[in-house]
Design a protein around this motif. Structure first.
Motif, short mmCIF file in Angstrom:
data_model
loop_
_atom_site.label_atom_id
_atom_site.label_comp_id
_atom_site.label_asym_id
_atom_site.label_seq_id
_atom_site.Cartn_x
_atom_site.Cartn_y
_atom_site.Cartn_z
N LYS A 89 0.83 -1.21 0.00
CA LYS A 89 0.00 0.00 0.00
C LYS A 89 0.86 1.26 0.00
O LYS A 89 0.55 2.25 -0.67
N ARG A 92 2.12 1.96 -3.37
CA ARG A 92 1.04 2.02 -4.35
C ARG A 92 1.18 0.92 -5.42
O ARG A 92 1.13 1.19 -6.63
N LYS A 94 0.26 -2.04 -7.87
CA LYS A 94 -0.91 -2.34 -8.67
C LYS A 94 -1.61 -3.57 -8.09
O LYS A 94 -1.00 -4.39 -7.40
N LYS A 95 -2.90 -3.70 -8.39
CA LYS A 95 -3.68 -4.79 -7.82
C LYS A 95 -3.06 -6.15 -8.11
O LYS A 95 -3.01 -7.03 -7.23
N ARG A 223 8.99 -0.45 -8.18
CA ARG A 223 8.44 -1.05 -6.96
C ARG A 223 9.13 -2.38 -6.63
O ARG A 223 9.26 -2.74 -5.46
#
Length: 305
Positions: A89, A92, A94-95, A223
């Motif tokens: 989280k 951020r 991605k799903k 990320r």
């Protein structure tokens, strides 16, 4: 010396990844073969390796150190779970990345890379405690870990998640350890040989998945680097800080920290493939964390070896 030992182990792994990469690029390994081998690893090879690793004679004289090792392992996994809850989280993610990132933070490459590195640094006898430290991995990665990978797809927890060969083999291996049951030959030898196929096949399959990525895209997801940094630096340092408060045995403390310093688990890719949880993202993460581990793991090997 420890630095060179750890570095050699990582370079060996990269060679096998490159073999898989080029075999897939040249279509020696077609995509359906990559998927089939992944299922073969999860259904046959990994269970055999788990049972083989737990063929350890039970002894009451070492139970004190065994208990200490299990406590250290539980601390390590609690640390990993805490970071896995919040980090995706915070960055951020991605799903489709969330489940894979969480799995990679919690579960390191404890057997495929951890066991050889620990054996080279502390000696073959240290593998007993490495196998004990790895019991929670075997119990959690093939149950709780699968749920983590599938959770973002809206899959609810179900007891059926425990009905997989790797988890069942862990229970079988644990029972054998507790009752000191040794698998007779030639069955035991066959299990050892099949389990020995796990490491090279797993690394080759990772290379096969990476070949599906455009080369530029392998390194462009920032990320992945943050997740790798937490996996390779933050988790092992946190493990050292907490475990050093009550563990005076330098070998057990070293096993805990060096195991915690391993890159993302290789079986992230196989489980992601089997459960439709974005294996390409998993392969990218395993590759990047292993690449960065070429620097970080030898550091931990020198200071905690």
């Amino acid at each position: 010396m420890e630095y060179l030992i750890a570095l050699n182990q990582i370079l060996l792994m990269f060679i096998l990844v490159l073999v898989g990469f080029f075999c897939r690029k040249m279509n020696i390994l077609p995509q359906n073969a990559v998927s089939a081998i992944s299922k073969f690893l999860l259904s046959i090879c990994i269970p055999a390796m788990v049972i083989s690793a737990m063929q350890i004679p039970f002894s009451t004289s070492v139970m004190g150190n065994v208990g200490l090792t299990l406590v250290a392992a539980l601390i390590y996994y609690v640390i990993g779970i805490v970071f896995a809850c919040f980090l995706p989280k915070m960055i951020r993610a991605k799903k489709e990345e969330v489940g894979v990132f969480r799995y990679m933070i919690i579960f390191g490459n404890t057997m495929f890379m951890g066991f050889p590195v620990i054996s080279m640094i502390f000696g073959q006898e240290a593998l007993f405690y490495a196998a004990i430290f790895n019991i929670p991995f075997n119990l959690l990665s093939f149950s709780f870990g699968i749920w983590i990978l599938k959770k973002e797809s809206g899959v609810k927890f179900s007891p059926r998640i425990f009905l997989n060969a790797a988890f069942i083999s862990t229970i079988v291996g644990l029972v054998m350890f507790l009752i000191s049951f040794t698998i007779p030959e030639p069955i035991g030898g066959a299990i050892d040989l099949i389990g020995g196929m796990t490491v090279p096949l797993s690394l080759i399959i990772i290379g096969g998945y990476l070949a599906n990525f455009p080369i530029k895209k392998i390194f462009t997801n920032f990320r992945q680097y943050i997740v790798a940094g937490v996996r390779l630096l933050v988790v092992p340092f946190a493990t050292w800080i907490l475990c050093s408060q009550f563990i005076n045995n330098s070998v057990i403390l070293g096993i805990a920290v060096i195991t915690a310093a391993m890159p993302a688990a290789v079986n992230t890719v196989m489980l992601a493939e089997t459960h439709d949880a974005h294996p390409n993202i998993a392969a990218q993460g395993v590759f990047i964390s292993t690449l960065i581990g070429m620097v970080t793991i030898p550091f931990f090997a020198v200071f905690f070896g």
